[in-house]
Design an enzyme around this catalytic site. Structure first.
Site, PDB file in Angstrom:
ATOM      1  N   THR A 159       0.673  -1.289  -0.048  1.00 29.73           N
ATOM      2  CA  THR A 159       0.011  -0.108  -0.024  1.00 29.73           C
ATOM      3  C   THR A 159       0.794   1.216  -0.048  1.00 29.73           C
ATOM      4  O   THR A 159       0.523   2.246   0.267  1.00 29.73           O
ATOM      5  CB  THR A 159      -0.858  -0.031   1.430  1.00 29.73           C
ATOM      6  OG1 THR A 159      -0.162  -0.257   2.346  1.00 29.73           O
ATOM      7  CG2 THR A 159      -1.951  -1.100   1.256  1.00 29.73           C
ATOM      8  N   SER A 165       2.659   6.296  11.273  1.00 29.92           N
ATOM      9  CA  SER A 165       1.896   5.646  10.206  1.00 29.92           C
ATOM     10  C   SER A 165       2.356   5.967   8.822  1.00 29.92           C
ATOM     11  O   SER A 165       2.564   7.235   8.734  1.00 29.92           O
ATOM     12  CB  SER A 165       0.351   5.778  10.714  1.00 29.92           C
ATOM     13  OG  SER A 165      -0.433   5.962   9.551  1.00 29.92           O
ATOM     14  N   LYS A 166       1.993   5.059   7.851  1.00 30.62           N
ATOM     15  CA  LYS A 166       2.096   5.499   6.495  1.00 30.62           C
ATOM     16  C   LYS A 166       1.158   6.705   6.022  1.00 30.62           C
ATOM     17  O   LYS A 166       1.544   7.348   5.456  1.00 30.62           O
ATOM     18  CB  LYS A 166       1.780   4.274   5.626  1.00 30.62           C
ATOM     19  CG  LYS A 166       3.009   3.156   5.725  1.00 30.62           C
ATOM     20  CD  LYS A 166       2.517   2.358   4.420  1.00 30.62           C
ATOM     21  CE  LYS A 166       2.218   0.873   4.827  1.00 30.62           C
ATOM     22  NZ  LYS A 166       2.515   0.037   3.908  1.00 30.62           N
ATOM     23  N   ARG A 167      -0.076   6.536   6.848  1.00 30.30           N
ATOM     24  CA  ARG A 167      -0.930   7.798   6.351  1.00 30.30           C
ATOM     25  C   ARG A 167      -0.575   9.113   6.617  1.00 30.30           C
ATOM     26  O   ARG A 167      -0.998   9.988   5.729  1.00 30.30           O
ATOM     27  CB  ARG A 167      -2.265   7.147   7.087  1.00 30.30           C
ATOM     28  CG  ARG A 167      -3.346   7.675   6.501  1.00 30.30           C
ATOM     29  CD  ARG A 167      -4.654   7.115   7.069  1.00 30.30           C
ATOM     30  NE  ARG A 167      -4.732   5.980   7.735  1.00 30.30           N
ATOM     31  CZ  ARG A 167      -5.175   5.633   9.047  1.00 30.30           C
ATOM     32  NH1 ARG A 167      -6.119   6.714   9.426  1.00 30.30           N
ATOM     33  NH2 ARG A 167      -4.966   4.774   9.673  1.00 30.30           N
ATOM     34  N   GLY A 185       2.550  10.045   6.423  1.00 27.18           N
ATOM     35  CA  GLY A 185       3.908   9.970   5.539  1.00 27.18           C
ATOM     36  C   GLY A 185       5.033  10.114   6.610  1.00 27.18           C
ATOM     37  O   GLY A 185       6.104  10.561   6.270  1.00 27.18           O
TER      38      GLY A 185
END
Ligand code: GLU
Length: 473
Positions: free
Chosen positions: A13, A248-250, A252
């Site tokens: 993702t 979190s990736k969300r 960045g």
């Protein structure tokens, strides 16, 4: 003893973030410590979240970080395919077995009905389609009605397992929902695919994020329904950005790739993330990957979240930087130095020598050398130094002499500066301070006065000193 087999099962993702890499690292360490196998499986059944290129990033990152997997999509293995989207038929076959045994059922409820029961207060699916007759199901299937396959969870009783980190976890079956196993597009959900794949790939130690801790009992019911052996589980607490939110990736939050681009060394990143959730014995903090394989221990895994501290990772990085041989350092620093045109003319070896002891990460090279490019118009107030009792006026008095000795004794600059101080009644610190400011226009430089002069070379040093004298008027 059975061979230990662990896996890392990322969803493609986006970039591989630090939390994911830590899961991979622990799975790798545990497998290798036990002489076992570490497997990579790509969990790409959620087509909506699929990001192009993400699979390649996963391969590249694991390889670059030294987490060599024994089996995986691009290296093969006995239990492939290792990409879930290529295993679609396998899941359907197993879901049908569960339907036959009564552990799963077809569900034809549409969105409207599901929304309605929730509006009316249902907190989970009401097993409506479990009551359909065989004939009715056959008819609807023949008609081509859309369906999903749901897990049939017992309405009472409890399900228990022992997590290697968290101990006994017990859940009341009545609190569990009849999860979807196969979606209407024929793809399995994570809830189903993880069980099928872990079993078929002979994974006996499942190491993953704590968000799966409470759904694991549900997965175990599937293992039981098939009569399969349940794996051991190790659930890992998250890595937090701060006290309130997860890395979190969300948002960045930093990826492995970004850290490497900024000039962290891979050994340092891996070393640091190992410590986010694992406390080695006797407070030691610096380890090679091989040492971690030896020392990793489940008893050192944390039951609470860890906070990602970039400064600590920088500090650890600086230890690895200092350990590099001058050749290694120069080779690695090359692309970072080349970003700055103003560094082109200088003696590379000398520049690297100065930088190696002072940078924490390679991206420090920019800010640390920026003064070279910003000499003009520097603040003359810098000659003011309380400790050495120096002032711009003193600099003005000293500079003609300093220029002269630079011209005549550049090769013995250090001794010449010391002698200049002695002859004229100045302290060594005073002379060096004034010399350094007059040559660099800053108080923090990667080397002392003499080192900076050596880096600039005689001509440029003289030009800089003269410029300073002119400005002091
Ligand atoms: N694909 C899942 C994730 O990325 C893996 C969870 C697991 O390791 O079972 O969160």
């Amino acid at each position: 003893m059975q061979e230990v087999r662990t896996r890392f099962a990322p969803s493609p993702t986006g970039y591989l973030h630090i939390g994911g890499l830590r899961t991979a690292l622990y799975a790798y360490l545990f497998a290798k410590q036990n002489g076992g196998k570490f497997i990579l499986r790509i969990e790409d059944t959620d087509l909506e979240r699929y990001v192009d290129g993400a699979v390649q990033i996963i391969y590249d990152t694991l390889k670059d970080a030294g987490l060599k997997y024994d089996e995986g999509p691009d290296v093969g293995g006995e239990y492939g395919p290792y990409i879930q989207s290529e295993r679609k038929d396998i899941y359907l076959k197993y879901a049908q077995k569960l339907i036959e045994s009564g552990d799963a059922y077809y569900c034809f409820c549409d969105k409207e009905r599901l929304e309605k029961i929730h509006r009316e207060g249902a907190t989970k699916y009401d097993k409506h389609c479990l009551k359909l007759s065989k004939e009715e199901i056959a008819e609807r299937l023949a008609r081509g009605d859309k369906y999903v396959i749901r897990q049939n969870i017992p309405e009472s009783g409890t399900t228990t397992y022992t997590d290697m980190v968290f101990g006994d976890i017990t859940v009341d079956c009545k609190d569990l929902e009849d999860n979807i196993l196969i979606k209407s597009d024929g793809m399995p959900t994570y809830n189903f695919a993880n069980v099928i794949d872990d079993h078929l790939m002979k994974i006996n130690y499942v190491i993953r994020g704590v968000e799966y801790l409470s759904s694991t009992p549900k997965y175990n019911l599937l293992y039981k329904a098939f009569g399969w052996e349940i794996p051991h589980y190790m659930h890992l607490q998250p890595i937090m950005k701060d006290a309130t939110r997860k890395l979190s990736k969300r948002y960045g939050d930093a990826s492995y790739e970004d850290f490497i681009k900024r000039g962290f060394l891979k050994q340092a990143v891996i070393n640091y993330i190992a410590l986010l959730g694992w406390s080695p014995k006797n407070d030691r903090e610096k380890f090679t990957l091989e040492e971690m394989v030896q020392l990793f221990s489940v008893s050192g895994l944390s039951k609470s979240a860890s906070i990602f501290d970039e400064n600590k990772m920088k500090w650890l990085n600086s230890l690895y930087v200092k350990e590099m041989t001058p050749e290694e350092f120069c080779a690695y620093a090359d692309k970072f130095i080349n970003k700055f045109d103003y560094l082109k003319g200088y003696d590379r070896r000398l520049l690297c020598e100065l930088l190696q002891n002072r940078i924490e990460i390679f991206d420090d090279i920019g800010p640390m050398t920026d003064f070279i490019n910003h000499f003009d118009g520097y603040d003359l107030g810098l000659f003011e130094n309380k400790k050495w009792k120096t002032t711009p006026d003193l600099a003005k008095v000293m500079l003609p002499g300093l220029i002269e000795l630079t011209e005549t004794q550049f090769d013995y600059l250090h001794d010449a500066l010391v002698k200049f101080g002695e002859d004229n009644g100045y302290k060594k610190g005073q002379v060096l301070w004034i010399y350094r400011i007059a040559v660099t226009g800053t108080q923090s430089t990667p080397g002392g006065a003499v080192e900076m002069a050596r880096l600039f070379g005689k001509d440029e040093t003289l030009k800089r000193l003269s410029y300073s004298l002119k400005r002091l008027g």
